[in-house]
Scaffold this motif. Structure first.
Motif, PDB file in Angstrom:
ATOM      1  N   LEU A  57     -36.382 -45.380 -52.511  1.00  0.00           N
ATOM      2  CA  LEU A  57     -35.413 -44.297 -52.372  1.00  0.00           C
ATOM      3  C   LEU A  57     -34.002 -44.846 -52.230  1.00  0.00           C
ATOM      4  O   LEU A  57     -33.052 -44.337 -52.825  1.00  0.00           O
ATOM      5  CB  LEU A  57     -35.771 -43.443 -51.152  1.00  0.00           C
ATOM      6  N   GLY A  58     -33.860 -45.932 -51.456  1.00  0.00           N
ATOM      7  CA  GLY A  58     -32.544 -46.552 -51.301  1.00  0.00           C
ATOM      8  C   GLY A  58     -32.000 -47.088 -52.611  1.00  0.00           C
ATOM      9  O   GLY A  58     -30.816 -46.933 -52.925  1.00  0.00           O
ATOM     10  N   LEU A  59     -32.880 -47.719 -53.405  1.00  0.00           N
ATOM     11  CA  LEU A  59     -32.457 -48.226 -54.710  1.00  0.00           C
ATOM     12  C   LEU A  59     -32.039 -47.101 -55.641  1.00  0.00           C
ATOM     13  O   LEU A  59     -31.078 -47.228 -56.410  1.00  0.00           O
ATOM     14  CB  LEU A  59     -33.593 -49.044 -55.341  1.00  0.00           C
ATOM     15  N   ALA A  60     -32.775 -45.997 -55.590  1.00  0.00           N
ATOM     16  CA  ALA A  60     -32.440 -44.858 -56.441  1.00  0.00           C
ATOM     17  C   ALA A  60     -31.071 -44.300 -56.086  1.00  0.00           C
ATOM     18  O   ALA A  60     -30.248 -43.998 -56.968  1.00  0.00           O
ATOM     19  CB  ALA A  60     -33.515 -43.772 -56.314  1.00  0.00           C
ATOM     20  N   VAL A  61     -30.817 -44.175 -54.785  1.00  0.00           N
ATOM     21  CA  VAL A  61     -29.507 -43.674 -54.340  1.00  0.00           C
ATOM     22  C   VAL A  61     -28.393 -44.633 -54.745  1.00  0.00           C
ATOM     23  O   VAL A  61     -27.330 -44.225 -55.227  1.00  0.00           O
ATOM     24  CB  VAL A  61     -29.514 -43.454 -52.818  1.00  0.00           C
ATOM     25  N   ALA A  62     -28.648 -45.952 -54.556  1.00  0.00           N
ATOM     26  CA  ALA A  62     -27.642 -46.951 -54.928  1.00  0.00           C
ATOM     27  C   ALA A  62     -27.398 -46.947 -56.428  1.00  0.00           C
ATOM     28  O   ALA A  62     -26.260 -47.059 -56.891  1.00  0.00           O
ATOM     29  CB  ALA A  62     -28.092 -48.338 -54.468  1.00  0.00           C
ATOM     30  N   GLY A  63     -28.469 -46.797 -57.218  1.00  0.00           N
ATOM     31  CA  GLY A  63     -28.325 -46.753 -58.675  1.00  0.00           C
ATOM     32  C   GLY A  63     -27.528 -45.553 -59.125  1.00  0.00           C
ATOM     33  O   GLY A  63     -26.669 -45.650 -60.018  1.00  0.00           O
ATOM     34  N   TRP A  64     -27.779 -44.415 -58.504  1.00  0.00           N
ATOM     35  CA  TRP A  64     -27.013 -43.208 -58.853  1.00  0.00           C
ATOM     36  C   TRP A  64     -25.546 -43.393 -58.512  1.00  0.00           C
ATOM     37  O   TRP A  64     -24.667 -43.011 -59.285  1.00  0.00           O
ATOM     38  CB  TRP A  64     -27.581 -42.005 -58.097  1.00  0.00           C
ATOM     39  N   GLY A  65     -25.282 -44.019 -57.353  1.00  0.00           N
ATOM     40  CA  GLY A  65     -23.893 -44.257 -56.962  1.00  0.00           C
ATOM     41  C   GLY A  65     -23.180 -45.192 -57.930  1.00  0.00           C
ATOM     42  O   GLY A  65     -22.027 -44.968 -58.295  1.00  0.00           O
ATOM     43  N   THR A  66     -23.899 -46.233 -58.382  1.00  0.00           N
ATOM     44  CA  THR A  66     -23.314 -47.168 -59.350  1.00  0.00           C
ATOM     45  C   THR A  66     -23.021 -46.481 -60.671  1.00  0.00           C
ATOM     46  O   THR A  66     -21.958 -46.669 -61.284  1.00  0.00           O
ATOM     47  CB  THR A  66     -24.271 -48.348 -59.588  1.00  0.00           C
TER      48      THR A  66
END
Length: 213
Positions: A57-66
């Motif tokens: 979930l953290g990676l998904a949020v970080a990917g969306w932010g990027t």
């Protein structure tokens, strides 16, 4: 045969079987089984699964932010390029030419110098023009009168290739149309070969008003 009397503290087995044990309902037993399963030997496995889900979930949020940041940066870059192109086009709009007294006049009314190439219409073929020839780097607020030697009456000026202060090429034809220079634009003479502004029969003077199209 004598039967011992029943007491309140010793309910019959039959009664217990019929009434059931109110302290151990089926839902409580199921919850107990769930607790035993979760807290059993595989507790480390369950913890690892939960941690993996949180990490994903953290990676998904970080990917969306990027992705969102990159999209914003691209939009800003595109807007900046459009603004820069508009400013360059505005400069070229202040560079024009016309014929006066049988001679061709080129004026740079912008506040910055521009490089200018010129192209001639082919004789008796109004839709065909020659390769661009280098004129000069024309200073700001300057008018140039070209002699018939350079621009014969039978082959008038067809268009200008203007190099703005950012190094971008623009074509402006005799109808006043301005467009970015074509990739396959044909240039006949390199800039360092000849500079017509220094020739005796080319008249250079101030152009007024400066900064007007």
């Amino acid at each position: 045969m004598a039967v011992a009397p029943l007491t309140a503290a010793e309910p019959s087995a039959a009664l217990q079987q019929l009434s059931g044990d109110p302290q151990q309902p089926e839902s409580a037993a199921a919850m107990g089984d769930l607790k035993r399963w979760f807290n059993g030997p595989d507790v480390d496995k369950h913890t690892a699964v939960a941690a993996s889900l949180v990490a994903a979930l953290g990676l998904a949020v970080a990917g969306w932010g990027t992705w969102k940041s990159a999209q914003t940066a691209n939009d800003q870059l595109k807007q900046s390029q459009e603004q820069q192109q508009a400013a360059s086009r505005q400069q070229v709009a202040r560079v024009n030419f016309w014929v006066e007294g049988g001679k061709t006049i080129i004026a740079n009314r912008s506040a910055d110098p521009v490089g200018i190439y010129f192209s001639l219409l082919a004789e008796d073929e109004s839709d065909v023009s020659s390769p661009y020839q280098w004129l000069s780097k024309v200073p700001p607020c300057t008018k140039v009168v070209l002699p018939v030697r350079l621009i014969p009456r039978e082959t008038p000026l067809a268009s200008l290739l203007v190099i703005d202060t950012e190094g971008n090429g623009w074509e402006r034809d005799y109808q006043g149309t301005i467009q970015p220079a074509r990739d396959d634009v044909s240039i006949a003479v390199a800039p360092w070969v000849v500079d017509h502004l220094g020739e005796k029969d080319v008249k250079v003077s101030d152009s007024e008003p400066c900064g007007a199209a």
